[in-house]
Design a protein around this motif. Structure first.
Motif, short mmCIF file in Angstrom:
data_model
loop_
_atom_site.label_atom_id
_atom_site.label_comp_id
_atom_site.label_asym_id
_atom_site.label_seq_id
_atom_site.Cartn_x
_atom_site.Cartn_y
_atom_site.Cartn_z
N SER A 620 11.66 21.13 17.90
CA SER A 620 10.28 21.38 17.48
C SER A 620 9.92 20.57 16.25
CB SER A 620 10.08 22.88 17.19
OG SER A 620 10.86 23.28 16.07
N HIS A 621 8.64 20.53 15.98
CA HIS A 621 8.12 19.88 14.78
C HIS A 621 6.76 20.47 14.47
CE1 HIS A 621 5.37 17.43 17.29
NE2 HIS A 621 6.37 17.39 18.15
N GLY A 622 6.34 20.38 13.25
CA GLY A 622 5.05 20.93 12.84
C GLY A 622 5.06 21.46 11.43
N GLY A 623 6.26 21.82 10.92
CA GLY A 623 6.36 22.37 9.57
C GLY A 623 7.41 21.65 8.76
N LEU A 624 7.95 22.36 7.76
CA LEU A 624 9.01 21.82 6.92
C LEU A 624 10.37 22.28 7.43
CD1 LEU A 624 7.59 22.40 3.31
CD2 LEU A 624 7.80 20.21 4.50
N GLY A 625 11.39 21.44 7.21
CA GLY A 625 12.75 21.82 7.54
C GLY A 625 13.41 20.87 8.52
N GLY A 626 14.46 20.20 8.07
CA GLY A 626 15.26 19.38 8.98
C GLY A 626 14.67 18.02 9.28
N GLU A 627 15.08 17.46 10.41
CA GLU A 627 14.77 16.08 10.76
C GLU A 627 13.32 15.86 11.17
OE1 GLU A 627 17.64 14.35 13.49
OE2 GLU A 627 19.10 15.87 12.89
N GLN A 628 12.58 16.94 11.43
CA GLN A 628 11.19 16.76 11.87
C GLN A 628 10.35 16.03 10.82
OE1 GLN A 628 8.94 20.52 12.08
NE2 GLN A 628 10.55 21.48 10.86
N GLY A 629 10.70 16.17 9.57
CA GLY A 629 9.93 15.54 8.50
C GLY A 629 10.44 14.20 8.06
N ARG A 630 11.36 13.58 8.85
CA ARG A 630 11.97 12.30 8.45
C ARG A 630 11.90 11.30 9.61
NH1 ARG A 630 15.61 10.36 4.52
NH2 ARG A 630 17.27 8.98 5.29
N PRO A 631 10.74 10.73 9.86
CA PRO A 631 10.62 9.66 10.86
C PRO A 631 11.06 8.32 10.27
CG PRO A 631 8.47 10.22 9.99
CD PRO A 631 9.45 11.13 9.31
N PHE A 632 10.82 7.24 11.01
CA PHE A 632 11.31 5.93 10.58
C PHE A 632 10.23 4.87 10.72
CE2 PHE A 632 11.93 5.77 15.15
CZ PHE A 632 11.60 4.46 15.46
#
Length: 705
Positions: A620-632
């Motif tokens: 999942s993605h949408g908030g804070l926490g983990g790899e969801q907030g670290r794209p490239f």
């Protein structure tokens, strides 16, 4: 020679089918010699191929007016009709077939001809290159050379949902050799830069900020607006159009792609002239709506239609096999993958990919200045299989082959191209909130408000770009039983929405943003119930006394607004596990006009990166926490570094500045300069200090420099 070979194979295919199918014949009623039957097959195959070449493009253009599902069915009907016409052209009436048999024969012949032609093209690499060169030269003449073809173009390819660490994992595992050659080849050509998303780590917020320079007032994937009583959902065409209008009004600029640009497979146009499968214009009707132009560009070739149809079926079978294996192995966490999901996955991983890649190839051969395209395949599979699963990583392997093709065609374009690969967010794994605790966020909110809770929890709402793109292509509205209503009924019940592991709670009958004090008076147990639940990391509310306030378990409070001594006040524990920048991201969202009364971020384990999605998603993605907030961001060395040494690239709006700077490096001052977030009524010029990132010693032109 290739045409003659395909004709010969089609003739043999027709002869075999005539021998196998009783309702299909190629001889007179009183019999014919083998030679006569063979000549009849030669005539029929040639007539069928010629009709397909002449009639098919015109028919597909006319059929773009019908929904995509109907178009898919009509493909086979049209093929069968063309075969019947071809048989009628055979002298002496020797060709004959029943209509249903003609559909089967035409489909098989098209598939065999496509496979033969593709195999010959692959083996004859020189012929393939000559064809591309001729096509590029012809399109360059048609488009006219206004002097820009002497300058390099820029291609932005977005791999939706691919996090920085996932990309490195795929490269290390040998699944993405094309990307590996850019990074670690004998002569590396690209640099890899991670960047940090805003609190709303999802495509709506990220892509709007990247393409239009502002994602102000985008608190989540979906949110409730009290003044209109509507739910805005990023993947609905009307909502995407609204978001784009607001961004353009705020910046006073059309977008990243206003200079001879093309937007392919995106939620937003970016100000481009050339559009295909762009959601923000999908709700329009009339001559100006070109969102389905990509369908014609791709399906005007019947070989593409047959190849994609076969790949679509293969992908549906692949998903059924993979989900069955996961169920038999007892994989955990796991979500249901039945119903229409296999077809939605096939649309994302086959149809959308093929059309977008074909459109990008056409854009490069036409010499367009800037192209931005989104490939959603990995994101859709990772939602249901997990971001590090074999299923999802195999999708990256197939996407890498598309990147290889794009790079190969770029060599034959009328201008040089800088290929930039990027993602809009990552994905974080984890068991769903409902699976872990036996109830949905909506039911937890009802319990905290003292409202009745259903004995059996309903299925949690889930959505994705691919799912809503399918509905848009089919001209189908969002079913009420699968999505929150667009206009919730007025009343005292709270509106609870989910965006990955971010939840939004609004009280429609409370004007404006409800404060903490109002909530405590009205529902004394609600905030305590939510803050102390083990599946919730923190809450954001507005206090009449302290302003923006973060609440955590055990009574922890963190004031985001400055205290009297100029620094933050209160207990910072609720945000500590979410890493650097969490407080700034939450503070920024708290200032949005349409932020919910209560914003809820799920629990997060900093050691494993796991979160609890409030939707039915194990990635999942949408908030804070983990790899969801670290794209490239993967960029060529011929472009200046995204940031100066030691700095961090934060937020989609800053990524927009970097991409716009790169366009200026390629195209010069004709690319307009706009500061992200600048109101339209008072646009201000961008300077290095406020809108771009300085590079010591000037822009780097190549790696050695």
């Amino acid at each position: 020679m290739r045409v003659i070979t395909v004709w010969a194979v089609s003739t043999l295919t027709m002869l075999v089918l005539a021998g196998l199918l009783p309702d299909f014949q190629l001889k007179a009623d009183d019999g014919d010699s083998i030679t006569r039957v063979a000549l009849t097959a030669v005539w029929g195959a040639g007539a069928f191929g010629l009709l397909v070449a002449l009639v098919w493009p015109l028919a597909v253009r006319a059929l773009l007016l019908v929904p995509a599902l109907v178009l898919g069915l009509l493909v086979f009907f049209l093929n069968g009709s063309l075969l019947l016409v071809a048989l009628s052209l055979i002298p002496d009436g020797r060709g004959e077939a029943e209509p249903e048999t003609a559909v089967v024969v035409a489909a098989v012949m098209s598939a065999v001809a496509s496979a033969t032609s593709a195999a010959l093209a692959v083996r004859d690499d020189d012929a393939y290159r000559r064809r591309l060169s001729r096509l590029a030269h012809r399109r360059g003449r048609q488009g006219g050379d206004d002097g820009r073809h002497g300058l390099p173009g820029t291609l932005f390819l977005q791999l939706d949902g691919v996090g920085h660490d996932v990309l490195l994992q795929a490269v290390a595992d040998g699944l993405m050799p094309t990307v590996a050659s850019w990074l670690d080849g004998a002569e590396p050509t690209h640099r890899l830069t991670p960047w940090r998303t805003d609190w709303s780590s999802q495509t709506g917020a990220s892509q709007l900020g990247i393409l239009h320079g502002s994602n102000h007032d985008i608190p989540a994937f979906r949110w409730y607006e009290k003044e209109s009583g509507e739910v805005v959902v990023s993947s609905r065409p009307a909502s995407a159009a609204l978001m784009q209008r607001r961004a353009v009004a705020r910046t006073g600029d059309g977008g990243l792609l206003t200079l001879d640009g093309a937007s392919r497979g995106n939620l937003f146009s970016g100000g481009a002239d050339q559009l295909a499968l762009v959601l923000s214009i999908a709700a329009r009707r009339g001559r100006s709506n070109r969102s389905r132009a990509g369908y014609f560009a791709y399906f005007s070739d019947p070989a593409n239609a047959v190849r994609t149809a076969l790949s679509f079926v293969a992908e549906v079978v692949r998903e059924i096999v993979q989900s069955t294996r996961a169920r038999l192995r007892g994989d955990s966490p796991r979500v249901k993958r039945g119903g229409l999901y296999p077809f939605i996955r096939a649309f994302a991983t086959v149809v959308q990919r093929d059309i977008v890649v074909a459109a990008v190839l056409g854009d490069m051969l036409a010499g367009r200045t800037a192209v931005y395209a989104d490939l959603v395949a990995y994101d859709e599979v990772a939602h249901h299989s997990g971001p590090h699963s074999t299923d999802a990583l195999k999708v990256l392997e197939r996407l890498d082959r598309s990147l290889e093709l794009v790079a190969k065609v770029a060599e034959h374009a009328p201008r040089a191209y800088r290929i930039v690969l990027l993602s809009d967010h990552g994905q974080s794994p984890g068991e769903t909130f409902q699976s872990a605790y036996g109830l949905t966020l909506a039911n937890l909110v009802r319990a905290g408000c003292g409202l009745p809770v259903p004995r059996h929890a309903a299925r949690t709402t889930s959505a994705s770009e691919a799912r809503d793109a399918v509905r848009t292509a089919l001209h189908r509205p969002v079913p009420d039983d699968e999505e929150e209503p667009e206009h919730p009924e007025p009343g005292s019940d709270p509106v609870v929405l989910a965006s990955g592991n971010l939840g939004l709670i609004s009280f429609p009958d409370t004007p404006g943003r409800a404060t903490r004090e109002q909530l405590d008076r009205r529902h004394p147990a609600l905030l305590t119930t939510l803050a102390n639940h083990p599946g919730i990391g923190f809450l954001l509310v507005r206090s009449e006394e302290h302003g923006a306030l973060v609440l955590g378990a055990g009574g922890a409070e963190h004031r985001l607004d400055d205290s009297g001594d100029g620094g933050p006040a209160g207990d910072a524990r609720p945000l500590a596990v979410f890493g650097a920048g969490a407080a700034d991201a939450v503070r920024r969202t708290s200032g949005f006009p349409h932020v919910a009364d209560i914003m809820v971020n799920s629990w997060h384990d900093p050691d494993t990166g796991r979160v609890h999605a409030f939707e039915e998603q194990i990635g999942s993605h949408g908030g804070l926490g983990g790899e969801q907030g670290r794209p490239f961001l993967l960029s060529p060395y011929t472009l200046s570094p995204p940031v100066a040494g030691g700095q961090e690239l934060v937020g989609a709006e800053q990524v927009h500045h970097v991409l716009r700077r790169w366009l200026r490096e390629c195209q010069g001052p004709q690319v307009p300069v706009v500061a992200a977030g600048a109101p339209a009524e008072n646009p201000r010029p961008e300077t290095e200090a406020e809108g771009s990132f300085p590079v010591s010693g000037g822009a780097v032109q190549d790696k050695s420099a």
